[in-house]
Design a protein around this motif. Structure first.
Motif, PDB file in Angstrom:
ATOM      1  N   UNK A  30       0.833  -1.200   0.000  1.00 59.78           N
ATOM      2  CA  UNK A  30       0.000   0.000   0.000  1.00 59.78           C
ATOM      3  C   UNK A  30       0.871   1.255   0.000  1.00 59.78           C
ATOM      4  N   UNK A  31       2.067   1.148   0.586  1.00 55.69           N
ATOM      5  CA  UNK A  31       2.989   2.270   0.532  1.00 55.69           C
ATOM      6  C   UNK A  31       3.493   2.524  -0.871  1.00 55.69           C
ATOM      7  N   UNK A  32       3.784   1.450  -1.594  1.00 55.44           N
ATOM      8  CA  UNK A  32       4.261   1.602  -2.972  1.00 55.44           C
ATOM      9  C   UNK A  32       3.146   2.162  -3.847  1.00 55.44           C
ATOM     10  N   UNK A  33       1.913   1.672  -3.629  1.00 56.11           N
ATOM     11  CA  UNK A  33       0.786   2.153  -4.426  1.00 56.11           C
ATOM     12  C   UNK A  33       0.597   3.662  -4.293  1.00 56.11           C
ATOM     13  N   UNK A  34       0.864   4.183  -3.093  1.00 55.16           N
ATOM     14  CA  UNK A  34       0.649   5.617  -2.881  1.00 55.16           C
ATOM     15  C   UNK A  34       1.952   6.399  -2.937  1.00 55.16           C
ATOM     16  N   UNK A  35       3.033   5.743  -3.362  1.00 52.77           N
ATOM     17  CA  UNK A  35       4.335   6.365  -3.564  1.00 52.77           C
ATOM     18  C   UNK A  35       4.917   7.021  -2.325  1.00 52.77           C
ATOM     19  N   UNK A  36       4.789   6.349  -1.174  1.00 50.70           N
ATOM     20  CA  UNK A  36       5.476   6.811   0.027  1.00 50.70           C
ATOM     21  C   UNK A  36       6.830   6.106   0.075  1.00 50.70           C
ATOM     22  N   UNK A  37       7.765   6.566  -0.795  1.00 48.46           N
ATOM     23  CA  UNK A  37       9.006   5.800  -0.964  1.00 48.46           C
ATOM     24  C   UNK A  37       9.829   5.745   0.306  1.00 48.46           C
ATOM     25  N   UNK A  38       9.908   6.888   1.041  1.00 49.18           N
ATOM     26  CA  UNK A  38      10.737   6.911   2.244  1.00 49.18           C
ATOM     27  C   UNK A  38      10.225   5.932   3.277  1.00 49.18           C
ATOM     28  N   UNK A  39       8.866   5.916   3.414  1.00 45.82           N
ATOM     29  CA  UNK A  39       8.283   4.999   4.388  1.00 45.82           C
ATOM     30  C   UNK A  39       8.557   3.551   4.010  1.00 45.82           C
ATOM     31  N   UNK A  40       8.409   3.260   2.716  1.00 47.75           N
ATOM     32  CA  UNK A  40       8.649   1.892   2.251  1.00 47.75           C
ATOM     33  C   UNK A  40      10.094   1.503   2.533  1.00 47.75           C
ATOM     34  N   UNK A  41      11.014   2.435   2.259  1.00 55.27           N
ATOM     35  CA  UNK A  41      12.425   2.171   2.522  1.00 55.27           C
ATOM     36  C   UNK A  41      12.664   1.888   3.996  1.00 55.27           C
ATOM     37  N   UNK A  42      12.063   2.751   4.848  1.00 57.72           N
ATOM     38  CA  UNK A  42      12.251   2.573   6.294  1.00 57.72           C
ATOM     39  C   UNK A  42      11.688   1.230   6.737  1.00 57.72           C
ATOM     40  N   UNK A  43      10.527   0.858   6.155  1.00 59.89           N
ATOM     41  CA  UNK A  43       9.894  -0.402   6.562  1.00 59.89           C
ATOM     42  C   UNK A  43      10.764  -1.590   6.164  1.00 59.89           C
ATOM     43  N   UNK A  44      11.349  -1.534   4.970  1.00 60.50           N
ATOM     44  CA  UNK A  44      12.196  -2.643   4.528  1.00 60.50           C
ATOM     45  C   UNK A  44      13.462  -2.733   5.372  1.00 60.50           C
ATOM     46  N   UNK A  45      14.036  -1.567   5.647  1.00 61.95           N
ATOM     47  CA  UNK A  45      15.239  -1.501   6.489  1.00 61.95           C
ATOM     48  C   UNK A  45      14.943  -2.103   7.857  1.00 61.95           C
ATOM     49  N   UNK A  46      13.780  -1.696   8.413  1.00 59.98           N
ATOM     50  CA  UNK A  46      13.395  -2.201   9.731  1.00 59.98           C
ATOM     51  C   UNK A  46      13.189  -3.705   9.706  1.00 59.98           C
ATOM     52  N   UNK A  47      12.571  -4.194   8.615  1.00 66.79           N
ATOM     53  CA  UNK A  47      12.352  -5.631   8.498  1.00 66.79           C
ATOM     54  C   UNK A  47      13.663  -6.388   8.527  1.00 66.79           C
ATOM     55  N   UNK A  48      14.661  -5.826   7.825  1.00 66.02           N
ATOM     56  CA  UNK A  48      15.972  -6.472   7.773  1.00 66.02           C
ATOM     57  C   UNK A  48      16.602  -6.551   9.157  1.00 66.02           C
ATOM     58  N   UNK A  49      16.490  -5.417   9.906  1.00 70.21           N
ATOM     59  CA  UNK A  49      17.108  -5.408  11.226  1.00 70.21           C
ATOM     60  C   UNK A  49      16.327  -6.241  12.234  1.00 70.21           C
ATOM     61  N   UNK A  50      14.996  -6.387  12.003  1.00 65.14           N
ATOM     62  CA  UNK A  50      14.228  -7.289  12.863  1.00 65.14           C
ATOM     63  C   UNK A  50      14.745  -8.702  12.679  1.00 65.14           C
ATOM     64  N   UNK A  51      15.009  -9.049  11.439  1.00 65.74           N
ATOM     65  CA  UNK A  51      15.565 -10.364  11.145  1.00 65.74           C
ATOM     66  C   UNK A  51      16.903 -10.544  11.848  1.00 65.74           C
TER      67      UNK A  51
END
Lengths: 125, 498
Positions: free
Chosen positions: B397-418
């Motif tokens: 839903x972030x990509x659909x609405x072009x919230x690129x920074x949020x999407x980036x932060x979410x992916x980064x966070x996912x990586x560090x959660x791992x």
């Protein structure tokens, strides 16, 4: 005259916040008492202030005859006061209990719970 | 409309009963299990009533809707009450193995159920001041649960927790006062209608800031989260787990309710704020976790980063993102509490919460390792576990609405959660124990964890059923007119006559 009540809220907030910035837990709690009373004053003035018209309905009538004071904010403040009193007395008792246990109420002297020190000295299992 | 009030009455009665029953373990735990099972069944019944999209509403004391206090149940409220019932059931089950006799004597079970009462009340109420009261019920019982037993370190943590939460309370109260001053009503639906007529955007924005800060402290957003990692790792594991599951989520629920119902006129303002908050909350939480070596502190910091994901759903504010937010909420309550429960088992098996001092669990008890694996890697977002679908739909839903920074932060966070989860995995499970290898774990305390792990698995393998519910709930949230109509319509009045 209405301006007096918001000014009172401002003064209470100022002193409350000043005290809350102290590192002593007791002063912090006293500041919080002032601060929470500022909130009560805000509610009081939000209900619009009237002078000398208590919200009574004369006998035989169903609605008040003139514009009267808004009774709802007063009821809200009463509730908020009671709740706030309960919370603050709990907090004060806890502070006292902590003082017995730790020997100080200065936050700077607390061993920091944010560090991993806790499990060296027996983290509760 | 007794079915709306029972979710509050059942835990209240259970709490009161537990005062008068003998303080022995079987009595207390059986009572608690019975009470929470009753709550769970009742909330399932309530959910079945609202599942088709009807919004139930009831008033108290014979006063009709805008004047009396109302309880409202839409899909969101009902599902959250169901989850609360489930969590308190599992917590009571775990309490049997975890809570010592001293705490049972002091009324642990009573406080647990009074807190549940507050949580359910907050989920169901349709009145702002009543929401404040339920928050206070929840708060005072959480103080009691946190400080119960008064270990030295518990008191440290509890003082910090109390101080920051009391500030939030005062701000919340001032916000209610100001909103009342502007709209002249406290009923949420009525406020939502009245606020349309307020032409001063400055006032509205100011009040909404008060609400964001007040609920932000409760839900531990950046930069207001410092009470959480200072206190959550200190009480008994049952308390940690229940708090981790429910407490912050009540704050998120309140934010969601207020900003989909009342402050709908200036969404640009609040959403732009939420974008920043979400990004910083996600990243700061996960970075905080990466330097910790106490399991419960790692998990506490991850609560913060996951609150960030939920705020991200609010920042994007589409049907898809809200639905993803709700999916994330349910996934997170279950997986996170489960991880806390398992951290308790790990500590009992190896003697410590500190990753530096433990190890060798995989060799000793492979079954329990799998039990840890499921919620941990669900949290990290491994495919076909519930967290994957939650993160996937949020990021989509972030990509659909072009919230690129949020999407980036979410992916980064996912990586560090791992990273954090593999850290726990390699330190606690793979690495040999530094002193003495742990014994194979036997005991029924894995039962509550298994229950939650199975739910996580089901949510991951059949996400479509939960998504169907969350989609409907999100649609309802984005059509506040239906909520307003359900509360203020004649229907409520007729209900009263009956």
């Amino acid at each position: 005259m209405e301006i007096v009540i918001p000014l009172l809220a401002a003064v209470l907030t100022t002193f409350g916040v000043y005290l809350m910035m102290n590192t002593n837990m007791v002063k912090f709690l006293f500041g919080l008492i002032l601060f929470s009373n500022a909130a009560n004053v805000i509610i009081f003035s939000a209900g619009r202030l009237t002078v000398g018209h208590p919200p009574f309905i004369p006998k035989g009538h169903e609605v008040p005859l003139t514009d009267v004071a808004n009774a709802l904010p007063q009821a809200l403040i009463l509730t908020a006061l009671v709740i706030g009193f309960g919370l603050l007395s709990f907090a004060l008792v806890l502070a006292y209990r902590a003082y017995q246990e730790i020997g100080t109420l200065d936050i700077d002297d607390f061993e920091c719970t944010d560090l991993d020190k806790t499990d060296e000295t027996g983290d509760p299992l | 409309m007794i079915s709306l009030t029972l979710p509050v009455l059942i835990p209240l009665t259970t709490g009161l009963l537990s005062y008068v029953t003998p303080k022995t373990r079987p009595w207390q735990i059986c009572l608690s299990l019975a009470g929470s099972l009753g709550l769970l069944l009742q909330s399932l019944y309530l959910f079945s009533q609202v599942a088709d999209g009807t919004i139930l509403s009831t008033t108290f004391g014979g006063w009709t809707a805008p004047f009396g206090i109302v309880f409202v149940a839409d899909i969101l409220s009902a599902t959250l009450v169901v989850v609360t019932g489930l969590m308190v059931f599992v917590a009571s089950l775990y309490a049997y193995f975890d809570i010592d006799q001293k705490r049972l004597d002091y009324g642990f079970i009573s406080f647990l159920h009074f807190m549940t009462c507050g949580i359910c009340g907050a989920f169901l109420t349709g009145d702002l001041f009543n929401l404040y009261v339920w928050f206070e019920v929840m708060l005072i019982t959480s103080f009691a649960l946190l400080s119960l037993g008064s270990d030295k370190y518990q008191l440290y943590g509890c003082l910090k927790y109390i101080s920051l939460n009391l500030i939030a309370t005062v701000l919340f109260l001032s916000a209610i006062g100001m909103l009342y001053g502007v709209t002249g009503t406290l009923n949420m639906a009525h406020t939502a209608r009245r606020i349309q007529a307020v032409n001063d955007p400055f006032i509205i924005d100011m009040i909404s800031i008060f609400f964001i800060v007040a609920f932000g402290i409760k839900s531990a957003i950046f930069p207001l989260f410092f009470w959480l990692p200072a206190s959550y790792h200190l009480p008994p594991v049952t308390v940690s787990a229940f708090f981790a599951g429910m407490m912050t989520k009540v704050g998120v629920y309140a934010l969601l309710r207020i900003f989909t119902l009342i402050f709908t006129t200036h969404l640009d303002f609040s959403n732009s704020l939420f974008v920043g908050i979400a990004g910083f909350t996600m990243v700061s939480g996960v970075l905080g976790a990466s330097v910790q070596f106490n399991i419960r502190r790692i998990l506490s910091f991850h609560i913060i980063s996951q609150i960030g994901y939920m705020i991200m759903g609010m920042a994007i504010f589409t049907v898809n993102s809200l639905s993803a937010l709700l999916f994330f909420l349910f996934h997170n309550i279950i997986a996170k509490s489960n991880l806390f429960f398992i951290s308790g088992i790990i500590a009992r098996a190896t003697g410590s919460f500190s990753l530096k001092k433990i190890g060798g669990l995989y060799r000793a008890s492979p079954g329990m390792s799998i039990l840890f694996f499921i919620p941990a890697f669900s949290l990290a977002g491994f495919p076909f576990l519930s967290g994957f679908w939650a993160k996937f739909s949020l990021i989509k839903s972030g990509i659909d609405t072009q919230h690129w920074w949020l999407v980036g932060a979410a992916l980064f966070t996912g990586l560090f959660t791992l990273f954090s989860m593999t850290k726990i995995w390699s330190q606690a499970f793979w690495k040999p124990h530094p002193v003495s290898p742990p014994q194979p774990h036997v005991g029924w305390d894995v039962l509550p964890c298994t229950l939650l792990a199975v739910i996580t698995l089901i949510m991951g393998l059949f996400p479509q059923y939960l998504f169907r519910i969350t989609d409907q709930a999100a649609l309802q949230l984005l059509q506040p007119q239906r909520y307003i109509k359900a509360v203020l319509s004649e229907g409520t009045y007729q209900d009263l006559q009956r």
